[in-house]
Design a protein around this motif. Structure first.
Motif, PDB file in Angstrom:
ATOM      1  N   GLU A   1       0.853  -1.472  -0.016  1.00 19.20           N
ATOM      2  CA  GLU A   1      -0.098  -0.167   0.128  1.00 19.20           C
ATOM      3  C   GLU A   1       0.722   1.219  -0.169  1.00 19.20           C
ATOM      4  OE1 GLU A   1      -3.091   0.191   3.065  1.00 19.20           O
ATOM      5  OE2 GLU A   1      -3.758  -1.820   2.249  1.00 19.20           O
TER       6      GLU A   1
ATOM      7  N   MET B   1      -4.960  -4.011  -7.290  1.00 21.91           N
ATOM      8  CA  MET B   1      -4.321  -2.846  -6.866  1.00 21.91           C
ATOM      9  C   MET B   1      -3.834  -2.249  -7.967  1.00 21.91           C
ATOM     10  SD  MET B   1      -2.528  -3.036  -3.104  1.00 21.91           S
ATOM     11  CE  MET B   1      -2.523  -1.358  -3.026  1.00 21.91           C
TER      12      MET B   1
ATOM     13  N   GLU C   1      -7.034  -0.840  -9.831  1.00 29.30           N
ATOM     14  CA  GLU C   1      -7.576   0.423  -9.018  1.00 29.30           C
ATOM     15  C   GLU C   1      -6.504   1.548  -9.185  1.00 29.30           C
ATOM     16  OE1 GLU C   1      -8.204   1.471  -4.171  1.00 29.30           O
ATOM     17  OE2 GLU C   1      -7.867  -0.498  -4.697  1.00 29.30           O
TER      18      GLU C   1
END
Length: 241
Positions: free
Chosen positions: A177, A202, A205
């Motif tokens: 992250e 991810m 996204e």
């Protein structure tokens, strides 16, 4: 900014890329996803001049108003000088050099020493862990710290386009992250990003757009949201039923 036109690449006896055509607009984050062996790393290596295509063109225009240049006719170091920097899979820090020395190597084509030292300080401000580890050898850093170092080293060449190959590989979820937050910030600073990433969820996204590569051929492309909602992509890459 970047356009691949019908690019074919052979590696050994393998037809690794089969007529790949894609486009990246200035200011985008574009994700390239696919299974292992699909040709994602080969695509990045061909763009950066580490591999030569058998046919096709790779055209790069560093900024608005600047002429396109055919990268297939350029040496790898000239491609870096033109504004493309490549963060390879596996991080590949210089193990016996300090963090600061690793960063300086990213500016090896530059000769503006005062500006280089300012950029080293700016990178260490952007990645505070690199400032606290400044004198440590590169191989003494954790995997996440090495990834930050590799990204920082790539930024030292002042790229317009950053190629990233599997930045989350082997990292704990909280570090993944953090790395993706860094990529979003890099884009806000004006650097366009082409991202190869195993964490398809991810990547889709974060990415404005994405391409799907299978067995050396592009089979799908669209916005990150569109592909994330595609049932075939969900089954193949996102753990969907």
């Amino acid at each position: 900014m970047l356009r691949l036109e019908d690019v074919h690449v052979r590696r050994g006896g393998t037809h690794a890329l089969r007529g790949v055509s894609l486009e990246i607009e200035e200011g985008e984050i574009v994700a390239l996803i696919g299974a292992n062996g699909a040709g994602k790393t080969t695509t990045l290596a061909t763009i950066s001049g580490l591999l030569r295509p058998q046919s096709g063109r790779i055209l790069f225009a560093p900024g608005r108003g600047e002429p396109e240049r055919d990268l297939t006719k350029m040496r790898a170091e000239d491609i870096v000088a033109a504004g493309i920097s490549h963060c390879p899979e596996g991080r590949q820090v210089f193990a016996n050099l300090s963090v600061t020395e690793n960063l300086r190597i990213g500016a090896y084509l530059r000769n503006d020493k005062a500006a280089i030292e300012k950029d080293v300080a700016d990178i260490q401000a952007q990645f505070p862990i690199l400032r606290s580890r400044a004198q440590l050898p590169g191989d003494r850093l954790s995997g996440g710290e090495q990834m930050m170092l590799v990204i920082g080293r790539a930024l030292m060449s002042k790229p317009r386009l950053l190629l990233l190959d599997e930045p989350s590989l082997g990292l704990a979820p909280q570090l993944v992250e953090q790395i993706f937050d860094i990529l979003a910030e890099i884009r806000r600073q004006g650097v366009t990003v082409l991202l190869v990433e195993q964490n398809a969820s991810m990547a889709l996204e974060l990415g404005d757009r994405a391409y799907v590569l299978e067995a050396g051929s592009l089979v799908l492309h669209g916005s990150g949201r569109e592909l994330a909602g595609n049932p075939d992509i969900q089954r193949a890459y996102l753990g969907g039923a």
